[in-house]
Design a protein around this motif. Structure first.
Motif, PDB file in Angstrom:
ATOM      1  N   MET A 101       6.106   0.468  -8.127  1.00 34.31           N
ATOM      2  CA  MET A 101       5.280   0.665  -6.957  1.00 34.31           C
ATOM      3  C   MET A 101       6.192   0.754  -5.742  1.00 34.31           C
ATOM      4  O   MET A 101       7.119  -0.021  -5.597  1.00 34.31           O
ATOM      5  N   LYS A 102       5.917   1.695  -4.895  1.00 35.57           N
ATOM      6  CA  LYS A 102       6.769   1.959  -3.747  1.00 35.57           C
ATOM      7  C   LYS A 102       6.194   1.307  -2.485  1.00 35.57           C
ATOM      8  O   LYS A 102       5.000   1.335  -2.245  1.00 35.57           O
ATOM      9  N   TYR A 103       7.049   0.740  -1.697  1.00 31.29           N
ATOM     10  CA  TYR A 103       6.665   0.123  -0.423  1.00 31.29           C
ATOM     11  C   TYR A 103       6.451   1.227   0.608  1.00 31.29           C
ATOM     12  O   TYR A 103       7.281   2.123   0.759  1.00 31.29           O
ATOM     13  N   VAL A 104       5.317   1.181   1.293  1.00 36.47           N
ATOM     14  CA  VAL A 104       5.017   2.158   2.341  1.00 36.47           C
ATOM     15  C   VAL A 104       4.639   1.390   3.601  1.00 36.47           C
ATOM     16  O   VAL A 104       3.835   0.463   3.551  1.00 36.47           O
ATOM     17  N   ASN A 105       5.191   1.786   4.711  1.00 32.52           N
ATOM     18  CA  ASN A 105       4.892   1.141   5.987  1.00 32.52           C
ATOM     19  C   ASN A 105       3.475   1.515   6.414  1.00 32.52           C
ATOM     20  O   ASN A 105       3.134   2.688   6.549  1.00 32.52           O
ATOM     21  N   ALA A 106       2.641   0.508   6.651  1.00 34.16           N
ATOM     22  CA  ALA A 106       1.249   0.737   7.043  1.00 34.16           C
ATOM     23  C   ALA A 106       1.164   1.485   8.366  1.00 34.16           C
ATOM     24  O   ALA A 106       0.193   2.207   8.616  1.00 34.16           O
ATOM     25  N   ASP A 107       2.156   1.326   9.199  1.00 34.90           N
ATOM     26  CA  ASP A 107       2.204   2.009  10.494  1.00 34.90           C
ATOM     27  C   ASP A 107       2.171   3.527  10.320  1.00 34.90           C
ATOM     28  O   ASP A 107       1.651   4.245  11.162  1.00 34.90           O
ATOM     29  N   ILE A 108       2.698   3.978   9.219  1.00 33.97           N
ATOM     30  CA  ILE A 108       2.801   5.417   8.964  1.00 33.97           C
ATOM     31  C   ILE A 108       1.522   5.983   8.349  1.00 33.97           C
ATOM     32  O   ILE A 108       1.089   7.073   8.710  1.00 33.97           O
ATOM     33  N   VAL A 109       0.891   5.254   7.431  1.00 39.00           N
ATOM     34  CA  VAL A 109      -0.222   5.818   6.667  1.00 39.00           C
ATOM     35  C   VAL A 109      -1.607   5.440   7.169  1.00 39.00           C
ATOM     36  O   VAL A 109      -2.577   6.126   6.855  1.00 39.00           O
ATOM     37  N   LEU A 110      -1.740   4.385   7.938  1.00 42.46           N
ATOM     38  CA  LEU A 110      -3.061   3.940   8.375  1.00 42.46           C
ATOM     39  C   LEU A 110      -3.334   4.344   9.820  1.00 42.46           C
ATOM     40  O   LEU A 110      -2.426   4.333  10.654  1.00 42.46           O
ATOM     41  N   PRO A 111      -4.581   4.669  10.114  1.00 37.84           N
ATOM     42  CA  PRO A 111      -4.937   4.929  11.513  1.00 37.84           C
ATOM     43  C   PRO A 111      -4.753   3.650  12.333  1.00 37.84           C
ATOM     44  O   PRO A 111      -4.895   2.537  11.823  1.00 37.84           O
TER      45      PRO A 111
END
Length: 88
Positions: free
Chosen positions: A1-11
């Motif tokens: 599972m890859k870590y994704v920054n919420a700042d990038i993907v969430l409104p």
């Protein structure tokens, strides 16, 4: 599972709402119920056990005893009986 920054993907509005409950940590977001993979689907474990159990049933139908199958497949006699007498 890859870590994704919420700042990038969430409104921004959703991110601020989530930050009310959790800040600075890692959060796991599960897949929706209908999209989850069953046990062993990705690793091949489910297919391996299905093939093994079919082979056990086939050999049992040709006359091998549960004891012989237990030794051949490194399982207990009870496990062999569950496979042979259980549902396919």
């Amino acid at each position: 599972m890859k870590y994704v920054n919420a700042d990038i993907v969430l409104p921004e509005k959703l991110l601020k709402e989530i930050q009310k409950y959790m800040h600075g940590g890692m959060l796991y977001v599960p897949k929706p119920e209908g999209q989850r993979a069953k046990w062993g689907e990705h690793s091949g474990g489910r297919t391996y056990l299905s093939n093994r159990n079919n082979e056990i049933r086939k050999q049992y139908s040709t006359g091998l005893t549960t004891q012989e199958l237990a030794e051949r497949f490194c399982l207990s006699c009870d496990s062999i009986k569950k496979i042979v007498y259980g549902k396919k």
